[in-house]
Design a protein around this motif. Structure first.
Motif, PDB file in Angstrom:
ATOM      1  N   SER A 206      30.906  15.042  -7.205  1.00 11.99           N
ATOM      2  CA  SER A 206      29.905  14.402  -7.299  1.00 11.99           C
ATOM      3  C   SER A 206      29.042  13.653  -7.815  1.00 11.99           C
ATOM      4  CB  SER A 206      30.578  12.826  -7.532  1.00 11.99           C
ATOM      5  OG  SER A 206      29.993  12.320  -6.174  1.00 11.99           O
ATOM      6  N   TYR A 209      26.685  16.365 -10.751  1.00 15.69           N
ATOM      7  CA  TYR A 209      25.408  15.046 -11.175  1.00 15.69           C
ATOM      8  C   TYR A 209      23.853  15.264 -10.829  1.00 15.69           C
ATOM      9  CZ  TYR A 209      30.211  13.735 -13.431  1.00 15.69           C
ATOM     10  OH  TYR A 209      30.914  14.515 -14.002  1.00 15.69           O
ATOM     11  N   ASN A 212      21.094  13.074 -13.118  1.00 14.02           N
ATOM     12  CA  ASN A 212      21.193  12.549 -14.069  1.00 14.02           C
ATOM     13  C   ASN A 212      21.181  11.389 -14.177  1.00 14.02           C
ATOM     14  OD1 ASN A 212      22.508  15.329 -15.218  1.00 14.02           O
ATOM     15  ND2 ASN A 212      24.055  14.164 -15.547  1.00 14.02           N
ATOM     16  N   PHE A 217      28.744   8.842 -15.198  1.00 15.65           N
ATOM     17  CA  PHE A 217      28.774  10.098 -15.389  1.00 15.65           C
ATOM     18  C   PHE A 217      30.144  10.728 -15.490  1.00 15.65           C
ATOM     19  CE2 PHE A 217      26.556   9.950 -10.941  1.00 15.65           C
ATOM     20  CZ  PHE A 217      25.511   9.984 -11.416  1.00 15.65           C
ATOM     21  N   ASP A 221      29.236  15.860 -19.527  1.00 21.95           N
ATOM     22  CA  ASP A 221      27.699  16.055 -18.787  1.00 21.95           C
ATOM     23  C   ASP A 221      26.284  16.737 -18.356  1.00 21.95           C
ATOM     24  OD1 ASP A 221      27.595  12.658 -19.933  1.00 21.95           O
ATOM     25  OD2 ASP A 221      27.157  12.096 -18.189  1.00 21.95           O
ATOM     26  N   THR A 223      24.740  19.123 -16.053  1.00 22.30           N
ATOM     27  CA  THR A 223      25.371  19.334 -14.109  1.00 22.30           C
ATOM     28  C   THR A 223      24.014  20.335 -13.954  1.00 22.30           C
ATOM     29  OG1 THR A 223      27.209  20.551 -14.760  1.00 22.30           O
ATOM     30  CG2 THR A 223      27.501  18.696 -13.973  1.00 22.30           C
ATOM     31  N   THR A 376      25.818   6.427  -7.596  1.00 23.35           N
ATOM     32  CA  THR A 376      26.555   7.289  -8.783  1.00 23.35           C
ATOM     33  C   THR A 376      28.236   6.386  -9.063  1.00 23.35           C
ATOM     34  OG1 THR A 376      28.500   7.353  -6.581  1.00 23.35           O
ATOM     35  CG2 THR A 376      27.108   9.163  -6.923  1.00 23.35           C
TER      36      THR A 376
END
Length: 414
Positions: A206, A209, A212, A217, A221, A223, A376
């Motif tokens: 994760s 991301y 972001n 997420f 999206d 990255t 997150t």
């Protein structure tokens, strides 16, 4: 408005430059590493002379027999799976689950000392009791990988070996390139050369991301704004996976794990060392963002992660390459595996205090610029659609199981 737009474009270009520079530099290091590795010789104990390797002795009839017995599935309808990082947290749980349901499982792990190796040895012992043989070796050892693929026709590779941890990258960046990029290429190379080629499921993160701000997420999206070297190596891995899928027809599924926790977990994770320090009466450090914003994580219990790993393996299509040559388009996927319920770290501490019956001594500090992000949050709709992924364990229930294990394993009286 125009100035802001121009600034965003400059930021985008810079982040792309940094990202591709990371990939280029990593691949260059990999090429150099491979050339050095090919000139290394093994002594009589089977240990490589290069300090990058910790390869225990392997080979011989007994060793080969152990590999083949461990890899043998219960029936023809079951799989034969190579699990890298099998003595790790997620790897050990996945290996046990695969074996329980009848799949053949062979583990591979280097048993490095990033955290206490005795915990990995304890996991290894439990797996051995259930019939899973773990080979001690490096995923960058091409000779070992070739030998394994000569001995066993693996239907799948569950590649979970990696250098984990966001903050450690500031101390030992080379270990991330060695494991997360060079090691991934080594696995892909071995799978590419196999005939038939196995389907590959591998651990991304994760962390890709990065910076972001859009939540939750989603796999669609952007990255390209990594906040840490660890995240950059995982993003690079996803690009490398695309290349091997496109050129060689490897079926590849990437899994973006969201803050996995539970029994037999990693001691470098906050919930683990919080528990340790609270019980010892030591102060714990709780970070907060700008303007006292709370840090939050999408904590995902290990049993839910295992379900996601098995679901992605069972839904993986076969590779389409033969002898390193692509015969048609192959499956390429990436999934979020999270809990969809971000919880503030302060809430995590409160739950631990209740379970341990000890009040924590807290030092609250600003979130340092060490690669950590403020929050997150996973969108899991894609995994839910493809193989019915649905987490069922909330943080309080999961921590209760972890604390029970912790007190038992370390023989602590709360």
């Amino acid at each position: 408005m125009d100035k802001t737009f121009g600034h965003r474009n400059r930021h985008y270009s810079t982040s792309r430059l940094v990202f591709w520079s990371t990939i280029f530099g990593a691949l260059l290091m990999y090429i150099v590493f491979r050339s050095l590795r090919s000139s290394d010789s093994l002594d009589s104990s089977g240990s490589s002379s290069t300090p990058l390797h910790t390869t225990a002795k392997w080979g011989g009839k007994d060793w080969e027999q152990s590999v083949q017995i461990s890899a043998h599935p219960r029936s023809g309808s079951h799989n034969s799976v190579l699990v890298t990082g099998a003595a790790g947290f997620v790897g050990s749980h996945v290996s046990a689950a695969l074996k329980r349901r009848g799949d053949g499982v062979v583990g591979l792990d280097c048993f490095n000392n990033y955290y206490d190796p005795s915990l990995k040895r304890a996991r290894q012992k439990l797996l051995a009791e259930s019939g899973v043989f773990i080979i001690e070796g490096d995923i960058n050892d091409s000779e070992l990988l070739k030998k394994l693929f000569d001995l066993v026709t693996f239907t799948h590779v569950m590649h979970l070996a990696a250098q984990a941890g966001v903050r450690y990258a500031m101390k030992n960046p080379n270990s991330y390139v060695h494991s997360n990029i060079a090691g991934l290429v080594s696995i892909f190379e071995a799978c590419k050369a196999a005939n038939p080629q196995p389907a590959i499921i591998w651990a991304s993160s994760s962390s890709v991301y990065g910076l972001n701000t859009k939540v939750p997420f989603s796999e669609k999206d952007r990255t390209d704004n990594p906040a840490s070297l660890y995240a950059a190596t995982k993003k690079a891995g996803e690009e490398i996976a695309h290349t091997y899928n496109h050129i060689y027809g490897l079926s590849i599924t990437g899994l973006r794990f969201f803050t996995v926790y539970g029994p037999w977990g990693r001691p470098d994770m906050a919930y683990f060392f919080f528990t340790k320090d609270i019980l010892k009466g030591k102060p714990i450090t709780v970070y907060e963002g700008p303007a006292h914003a709370s840090v939050a994580r999408d904590f995902t219990f290990i049993d839910d992660i295992v379900k996601g790993c098995l679901g992605s393996l069972d839904s993986a299509e076969k590779s389409t390459g033969s002898g390193g040559k692509k015969t048609g388009p192959a499956q390429l996927r990436v999934f979020n595996l999270g809990n969809t319920s971000p919880v503030q770290v302060t809430r995590l501490v409160n739950i631990l205090e209740g379970l341990l019956k000890v009040k924590a001594k807290k030092n609250v500090l600003p979130l340092p610029r060490n690669g950590d992000v403020l929050y997150t949050h996973a969108n899991i709709s894609y995994a839910m659609k493809e193989f019915g992924y649905k987490p069922t364990t909330n943080l309080e229930a999961g921590l209760k199981k972890f604390v029970k294990w912790y007190l038992d394993y370390y023989s602590v009286t709360s």
